[in-house]
Design an enzyme around this catalytic site. Sequence first.
Site, short mmCIF file in Angstrom:
data_model
loop_
_atom_site.label_atom_id
_atom_site.label_comp_id
_atom_site.label_asym_id
_atom_site.label_seq_id
_atom_site.Cartn_x
_atom_site.Cartn_y
_atom_site.Cartn_z
N HIS A 66 0.48 5.42 -2.58
CA HIS A 66 1.72 4.75 -2.96
C HIS A 66 2.49 5.64 -3.91
O HIS A 66 1.93 6.46 -4.62
CB HIS A 66 1.42 3.41 -3.64
N MET A 67 3.80 5.45 -3.87
CA MET A 67 4.68 6.13 -4.80
C MET A 67 5.22 5.09 -5.77
O MET A 67 5.72 4.04 -5.35
CB MET A 67 5.82 6.80 -4.02
#
Length: 113
Positions: free
Chosen positions: A99-100
């Site tokens: 995830h960012m």
Amino acid sequence: MDCLFCKIINREIPADIVHEDDEVLAFNDINPQAPTHVVIVPKQHIATLNDLEEGDLGLVGRLAYTAARLAKERGFADDGYRVVMNCNDQGGQTVYHIHMHLMGGRRFTWPAG
Ligand code: 5GP
Ligand code: ZN
């Protein structure tokens, strides 16, 4: 699969979703570290950055593109913002589905802690 973010993607766990397309889901972080703190995840389960394969590169581009689009929509793109991907234990990763983090709306320091 016992993955928190897969459960959010599959709507088995609720989340405050702010963007969805065929490849990506974005939702507000449950423990925000900035006025905007959005987690952007690929719908495909990939545990860590180390597990990326060449065929996944477009997906990571889409995470970054989504971060920039959300920053523009929220009006802090020009002021600036922080995107982060944590990898494994020493990198601070706690959910093993890549995830960012998109954080904006305040000034960030460097180096990160
Ligand atoms: P990491 O530490 O793996 O880079 O980031 C995981 C992020 O997921 C953390 O910022 C944490 O606050 C967030 N998080 C953990 N559990 C949940 C949850 O159930 N819902 C949402 N929306 N965010 C979560
Ligand atoms: Zn997953």
